[in-house]
Design a protein around this motif. Structure first.
Motif, PDB file in Angstrom:
ATOM      1  N   GLY A  25     -14.658 -18.832   8.186  1.00 57.88           N
ATOM      2  CA  GLY A  25     -15.545 -17.675   8.263  1.00 57.88           C
ATOM      3  C   GLY A  25     -16.898 -17.993   7.675  1.00 57.88           C
ATOM      4  N   LEU A  26     -17.627 -16.932   7.360  1.00 55.62           N
ATOM      5  CA  LEU A  26     -18.950 -17.061   6.766  1.00 55.62           C
ATOM      6  C   LEU A  26     -18.827 -16.956   5.249  1.00 55.62           C
ATOM      7  CD1 LEU A  26     -22.070 -17.118   7.039  1.00 55.62           C
ATOM      8  CD2 LEU A  26     -21.966 -14.609   7.187  1.00 55.62           C
TER       9      LEU A  26
ATOM     10  N   GLN B 178     -21.174 -17.587   1.494  1.00 52.50           N
ATOM     11  CA  GLN B 178     -22.485 -17.854   0.912  1.00 52.50           C
ATOM     12  C   GLN B 178     -22.466 -19.139   0.097  1.00 52.50           C
ATOM     13  OE1 GLN B 178     -23.654 -14.392  -1.362  1.00 52.50           O
ATOM     14  NE2 GLN B 178     -24.400 -13.329   0.452  1.00 52.50           N
ATOM     15  N   PRO B 179     -23.583 -19.825   0.030  1.00 52.11           N
ATOM     16  CA  PRO B 179     -23.656 -21.008  -0.842  1.00 52.11           C
ATOM     17  C   PRO B 179     -23.275 -20.626  -2.270  1.00 52.11           C
ATOM     18  CG  PRO B 179     -25.576 -20.889   0.573  1.00 52.11           C
ATOM     19  CD  PRO B 179     -24.829 -19.595   0.769  1.00 52.11           C
ATOM     20  N   GLY B 180     -22.441 -21.465  -2.882  1.00 53.65           N
ATOM     21  CA  GLY B 180     -21.976 -21.182  -4.228  1.00 53.65           C
ATOM     22  C   GLY B 180     -20.748 -20.304  -4.295  1.00 53.65           C
ATOM     23  N   GLY B 181     -20.290 -19.788  -3.171  1.00 57.49           N
ATOM     24  CA  GLY B 181     -19.095 -18.952  -3.147  1.00 57.49           C
ATOM     25  C   GLY B 181     -17.837 -19.799  -3.111  1.00 57.49           C
ATOM     26  N   SER B 182     -16.796 -19.266  -2.475  1.00 57.53           N
ATOM     27  CA  SER B 182     -15.563 -20.021  -2.328  1.00 57.53           C
ATOM     28  C   SER B 182     -14.838 -19.565  -1.073  1.00 57.53           C
ATOM     29  CB  SER B 182     -14.656 -19.860  -3.549  1.00 57.53           C
ATOM     30  OG  SER B 182     -14.240 -18.523  -3.700  1.00 57.53           O
TER      31      SER B 182
ATOM     32  N   GLU C 192     -24.663 -27.714   4.162  1.00 54.17           N
ATOM     33  CA  GLU C 192     -24.244 -28.932   4.876  1.00 54.17           C
ATOM     34  C   GLU C 192     -22.735 -29.049   5.038  1.00 54.17           C
ATOM     35  OE1 GLU C 192     -26.270 -28.741   2.209  1.00 54.17           O
ATOM     36  OE2 GLU C 192     -25.963 -30.442   0.831  1.00 54.17           O
ATOM     37  N   ASP C 193     -21.981 -28.139   4.441  1.00 51.81           N
ATOM     38  CA  ASP C 193     -20.528 -28.099   4.647  1.00 51.81           C
ATOM     39  C   ASP C 193     -20.153 -27.322   5.917  1.00 51.81           C
ATOM     40  OD1 ASP C 193     -20.082 -27.663   1.102  1.00 51.81           O
ATOM     41  OD2 ASP C 193     -19.880 -29.514   2.272  1.00 51.81           O
ATOM     42  N   THR C 194     -21.134 -26.749   6.571  1.00 45.54           N
ATOM     43  CA  THR C 194     -20.880 -25.990   7.798  1.00 45.54           C
ATOM     44  C   THR C 194     -20.318 -26.879   8.883  1.00 45.54           C
ATOM     45  OG1 THR C 194     -22.599 -24.347   7.322  1.00 45.54           O
ATOM     46  CG2 THR C 194     -22.005 -24.674   9.635  1.00 45.54           C
TER      47      THR C 194
ATOM     48  N   GLN D 100     -13.760 -22.407  12.216  1.00 44.61           N
ATOM     49  CA  GLN D 100     -15.190 -22.510  11.946  1.00 44.61           C
ATOM     50  C   GLN D 100     -15.492 -22.057  10.519  1.00 44.61           C
ATOM     51  OE1 GLN D 100     -17.933 -23.539  13.983  1.00 44.61           O
ATOM     52  NE2 GLN D 100     -19.072 -23.333  12.065  1.00 44.61           N
ATOM     53  N   VAL D 101     -16.269 -22.867   9.821  1.00 45.55           N
ATOM     54  CA  VAL D 101     -16.776 -22.506   8.503  1.00 45.55           C
ATOM     55  C   VAL D 101     -18.296 -22.560   8.550  1.00 45.55           C
ATOM     56  CG1 VAL D 101     -16.956 -23.180   6.077  1.00 45.55           C
ATOM     57  CG2 VAL D 101     -14.756 -23.348   7.255  1.00 45.55           C
ATOM     58  N   THR D 102     -18.920 -21.460   8.180  1.00 47.89           N
ATOM     59  CA  THR D 102     -20.375 -21.387   8.155  1.00 47.89           C
ATOM     60  C   THR D 102     -20.816 -21.027   6.746  1.00 47.89           C
ATOM     61  OG1 THR D 102     -20.445 -20.668  10.462  1.00 47.89           O
ATOM     62  CG2 THR D 102     -22.422 -20.304   9.137  1.00 47.89           C
ATOM     63  N   VAL D 103     -21.628 -21.896   6.154  1.00 47.39           N
ATOM     64  CA  VAL D 103     -22.132 -21.657   4.807  1.00 47.39           C
ATOM     65  C   VAL D 103     -23.605 -21.268   4.924  1.00 47.39           C
ATOM     66  CG1 VAL D 103     -22.437 -22.562   2.484  1.00 47.39           C
ATOM     67  CG2 VAL D 103     -20.547 -23.388   3.923  1.00 47.39           C
ATOM     68  N   SER D 104     -23.871 -20.011   4.640  1.00 46.47           N
ATOM     69  CA  SER D 104     -25.221 -19.507   4.820  1.00 46.47           C
ATOM     70  C   SER D 104     -25.412 -18.249   3.991  1.00 46.47           C
ATOM     71  CB  SER D 104     -25.482 -19.198   6.287  1.00 46.47           C
ATOM     72  OG  SER D 104     -26.747 -18.595   6.454  1.00 46.47           O
TER      73      SER D 104
END
Length: 124
Positions: A10-11, A13-17, A89-91, A119-123
């Motif tokens: 899923g989506l 946020q940067p710094g999340g988990s 960049e982990d997306t 799908q993993v989206t880091v944003s």
């Protein structure tokens, strides 16, 4: 019949988990090699974590070391990838892979069985 089914993408946020799951059927995870790979748009698939089927040795590339953790629940026959402090960049699409052997490998060609990907989206 060997089958791997990923979930948990899923989506984030940067710094999340985020925790990804890979449920296996047709074989037992605790005695076989398992890995997580990812593929970003326009890039080759790369291994981000793997665990051996014998003594449980684990490998992480430097890009995720200290942030990602692979683990397996032998009762649920499921392997997890805990992603902490993800970066943009982990997306990518994350795949679970398995091989009916006891080795440790982050090489794509080593694995015979693959899930469909999540799908993993880091944003932000």
């Amino acid at each position: 019949q060997v089958q791997l089914v990923e979930s948990g993408g899923g989506l984030v946020q940067p710094g999340g988990s985020l925790r990804l799951s890979c449920a296996a059927s047709g074989f037992t995870l605790d005695s076989n090699a398992i890995a997580w790979f990812r593929q970003a748009p326009g890039k080759e698939r790369e291994g981000v974590s793997c665990i051996s089927g014998s003594e449980g040795s684990i490998y992480y590339p430097d890009s995720v070391k200290g942030r990602f953790t692979i683990s397996r629940d032998n009762v649920k026959n499921t392997v997890y990838l805990q992603m902490n402090s993800p970066k943009p960049e982990d997306t990518g699409v994350y795949y679970c892979a398995a091989d009916l052997s006891k080795g440790l490998s982050a090489v794509e060609a080593y694995y015979d069985y693959w899930g469909q990907g999540t799908q993993v989206t880091v944003s932000s």
